[in-house]
Design a protein around this motif. Structure first.
Motif, PDB file in Angstrom:
ATOM      1  N   VAL A  25       0.843  -1.203   0.000  1.00 33.95           N
ATOM      2  CA  VAL A  25       0.000   0.000   0.000  1.00 33.95           C
ATOM      3  C   VAL A  25       0.879   1.254   0.000  1.00 33.95           C
ATOM      4  N   GLY A  26       1.850   1.270  -0.912  1.00 33.81           N
ATOM      5  CA  GLY A  26       2.656   2.457  -1.141  1.00 33.81           C
ATOM      6  C   GLY A  26       2.316   3.061  -2.493  1.00 33.81           C
ATOM      7  N   ASN A  27       3.057   4.088  -2.886  1.00 39.34           N
ATOM      8  CA  ASN A  27       2.759   4.773  -4.143  1.00 39.34           C
ATOM      9  C   ASN A  27       2.971   3.884  -5.360  1.00 39.34           C
ATOM     10  N   VAL A  28       3.971   2.995  -5.326  1.00 42.47           N
ATOM     11  CA  VAL A  28       4.181   2.110  -6.466  1.00 42.47           C
ATOM     12  C   VAL A  28       2.993   1.164  -6.613  1.00 42.47           C
ATOM     13  N   SER A  66      -4.245   4.055   8.476  1.00 42.47           N
ATOM     14  CA  SER A  66      -3.448   5.169   9.018  1.00 42.47           C
ATOM     15  C   SER A  66      -1.950   4.920   8.869  1.00 42.47           C
ATOM     16  N   GLN A  67      -1.564   3.680   8.558  1.00 40.01           N
ATOM     17  CA  GLN A  67      -0.140   3.345   8.415  1.00 40.01           C
ATOM     18  C   GLN A  67       0.264   3.116   6.965  1.00 40.01           C
ATOM     19  N   ALA A  68      -0.670   3.293   6.031  1.00 41.23           N
ATOM     20  CA  ALA A  68      -0.353   3.109   4.617  1.00 41.23           C
ATOM     21  C   ALA A  68       0.673   4.151   4.173  1.00 41.23           C
ATOM     22  N   LYS A  69       1.486   3.778   3.189  1.00 41.02           N
ATOM     23  CA  LYS A  69       2.592   4.622   2.757  1.00 41.02           C
ATOM     24  C   LYS A  69       2.263   5.479   1.538  1.00 41.02           C
ATOM     25  N   PHE A  70       1.090   5.276   0.915  1.00 42.06           N
ATOM     26  CA  PHE A  70       0.791   6.092  -0.254  1.00 42.06           C
ATOM     27  C   PHE A  70       0.496   7.534   0.154  1.00 42.06           C
ATOM     28  N   THR A  71       0.727   8.456  -0.773  1.00 45.43           N
ATOM     29  CA  THR A  71       0.376   9.850  -0.539  1.00 45.43           C
ATOM     30  C   THR A  71      -1.090  10.059  -0.893  1.00 45.43           C
ATOM     31  N   THR A  72      -1.676  11.081  -0.317  1.00 51.42           N
ATOM     32  CA  THR A  72      -3.093  11.344  -0.564  1.00 51.42           C
ATOM     33  C   THR A  72      -3.340  11.676  -2.035  1.00 51.42           C
ATOM     34  N   LYS A  73      -2.426  12.390  -2.646  1.00 48.05           N
ATOM     35  CA  LYS A  73      -2.585  12.742  -4.058  1.00 48.05           C
ATOM     36  C   LYS A  73      -2.680  11.476  -4.911  1.00 48.05           C
ATOM     37  N   GLN A 133      -5.116 -14.468 -10.637  1.00 45.07           N
ATOM     38  CA  GLN A 133      -4.284 -15.113 -11.645  1.00 45.07           C
ATOM     39  C   GLN A 133      -3.030 -14.280 -11.931  1.00 45.07           C
ATOM     40  N   LEU A 134      -2.962 -13.115 -11.320  1.00 39.41           N
ATOM     41  CA  LEU A 134      -1.792 -12.242 -11.410  1.00 39.41           C
ATOM     42  C   LEU A 134      -1.551 -11.656 -10.030  1.00 39.41           C
ATOM     43  N   VAL A 135      -0.320 -11.813  -9.531  1.00 39.41           N
ATOM     44  CA  VAL A 135       0.052 -11.273  -8.219  1.00 39.41           C
ATOM     45  C   VAL A 135       1.302 -10.424  -8.392  1.00 39.41           C
ATOM     46  N   LEU A 136       1.222  -9.183  -7.952  1.00 36.54           N
ATOM     47  CA  LEU A 136       2.342  -8.255  -8.047  1.00 36.54           C
ATOM     48  C   LEU A 136       2.705  -7.794  -6.644  1.00 36.54           C
ATOM     49  N   ARG A 137       3.912  -8.121  -6.206  1.00 34.68           N
ATOM     50  CA  ARG A 137       4.327  -7.700  -4.864  1.00 34.68           C
ATOM     51  C   ARG A 137       5.002  -6.327  -4.951  1.00 34.68           C
ATOM     52  N   SER A 138       4.635  -5.466  -4.007  1.00 40.22           N
ATOM     53  CA  SER A 138       5.204  -4.122  -3.943  1.00 40.22           C
ATOM     54  C   SER A 138       5.449  -3.801  -2.479  1.00 40.22           C
TER      55      SER A 138
END
Length: 447
Positions: free
Chosen positions: A151-154, A199-206, A309-314
């Protein structure tokens, strides 16, 4: 004249070059910016999502530095393997600043991670960004359900690209094969999953709000999951960014779906336990977590499977060792003091680091500017000793004598022209070339 090599032409490398030529303490400094790739700008070219034109416009700022009369860009220069080991570079330049980033992604460390259909978000980003190291095969987007772990920007970028219509990406520089695959994509559900709370997620609000602006996708959030976070009902005590994120998610949790063709489901308090499948991934098993009262989470023993069927780790990035430089395996960085490389705890004359390889994968693009300035301040403080070291009179000639064939700035301009021509031929704007051979061919084409 003090001759300095900066290894890496991403933001940290270019900011280091800028600090070197703009300072007044040591007036005569010549900088060669070396990059393994034939193209400059690092993650600004190969990591920023194609629909983020405003951020990508930072290339104009970086370009101005690389066109400075005392700065030279030299692409297709691979530092680390012979002949350009760090010791050899120190024979060519008075100082070397390594700005090589964090080149690999972190692993989940769960069973099934190697199944076909499971890969890193880095690989997916490289594919739609036309990185020449990306696999030539088109990403298989026949999956109906995709899970993005993180749960970051990427993670937000990846979820957005999967859920965005290809026609919306057509005006961007996304490579043509990737655009075709996205147009044929069968993905209808994108699950973005975090092991902790909102509240601990790393993404920015934008970045988060951009998901809600997609015309072809509903954003679904479960109020019961959000409510597990102690700060959810009253986020007033959170830092501003966290408070804004929670407010956006609370609003989405109250909305009714509009029946759009795709769905982005934001899930929280779920920790990956295993990827399920035999010949390919078919689902991800998550364990429900709960706040542990100390800022972390603990497993509850309750499990949930999400079809995928598709998993992307970030889940973060990590620096990799550069042959010939010391490396801290635990932190994934080069040991340093204010940017001075430490060998056995002692500063190594002429060797410096900046950016993620110096401090770890933290901060945003702008964070690299003060980081680079700190390193350059250390280098300039050592300038008297460094200038006394004997080095090659003409480093570029010495590189060529060692068998290196650099792509100079004029070669990069030819690549730019070739990408503009490709876009015109395809009825699009500039389209990036995704292939090593084509990039080098364009760089060396006759005018």
């Amino acid at each position: 004249m003090l001759r300095v090599a900066v290894v890496g032409s991403g933001p940290s490398g270019v900011y280091a070059a800028q600090a070197l030529v703009q300072q007044q303490a040591v007036p005569e400094v010549s900088v060669h910016v070396l990059d393994r790739l034939p193209c400059p700008y690092g993650l600004v070219r190969y990591g920023v999502a194609p629909d983020h034109e405003k951020i990508k416009s930072l290339q104009n700022t970086l370009r101005a530095v690389l066109e400075h009369p005392r700065v030279s860009f030299l692409g297709n220069v691979h530092v680390g393997p012979p002949p350009l080991v760090p010791r050899r570079l120190l024979g060519l330049y008075h100082a070397v600043v390594y700005c090589v980033g964090a080149a690999t992604d972190r692993r989940l460390g769960v069973p099934g991670e190697e199944l076909p259909g499971s890969c890193s978000a880095t690989e997916f980003v490289s594919w739609y960004s036309a990185h020449p190291d990306a696999p030539g095969d088109t990403f298989a987007l026949g999956a109906r359900s995709a899970v993005v772990i993180g749960v970051g920007n990427v993670a937000v970028d990846v979820a957005r690209v999967l859920a965005r219509g290809a026609e919306e990406l057509r005006p961007t520089d996304v490579p043509h094969l990737a655009l075709g695959a996205l147009a044929d994509s069968r993905v209808t559900d994108v699950h973005m999953v975090g092991r902790r709370g909102p509240s601990q997620a790393k993404f920015t609000t934008k970045e988060l709000r951009e998901l809600g602006s997609l015309t072809g996708a509903d954003v679904l959030v479960r109020d019961d999951e959000l409510a597990l976070d102690p700060a959810y009902r009253d986020p007033s005590g959170l830092p501003a960014a966290g408070r804004r994120n929670v407010e956006v998610l609370r609003d989405w949790a109250r909305r009714e779906p509009m029946g759009r063709p795709r769905r982005i489901q934001l899930r929280f308090f779920l920790r990956p336990a295993a990827l399920l499948g035999e010949s390919a991934v078919r689902a991800v098993r998550f364990e429900r977590t709960a706040p542990d009262g100390r800022g972390g989470v603990a497993g509850t023993g309750v499990f949930e499977d999400i079809d995928a069927q598709l998993v992307l780790r970030s889940v973060g990035y990590r620096g990799v060792p550069l042959p010939g430089l010391p490396f801290d395996e635990r932190r994934g960085t080069v040991p340093n003091a204010a940017g001075r490389v430490l060998r056995g705890g002692v500063p190594a004359p002429g060797e410096y680091v900046a950016g993620w390889i110096k401090r770890g994968p933290t901060g945003v693009i702008g964070t690299n500017r003060p980081c680079a300035k700190e390193t350059v301040a250390s280098l300039l403080a050592d300038a008297g000793v460094l200038a006394a070291r004997p080095v090659a009179e003409d480093p570029l000639a010495a590189l060529r004598a060692a068998g290196v064939e650099p792509v100079e700035w004029t070669g990069w301009l030819r690549i730019e022209a070739a990408e503009a021509a490709l876009g015109e031929a395809l009825g699009r704007t500039r389209v990036k070339i995704p292939d090593w051979a084509e990039l080098l061919g364009a760089a060396r084409a006759e005018d």
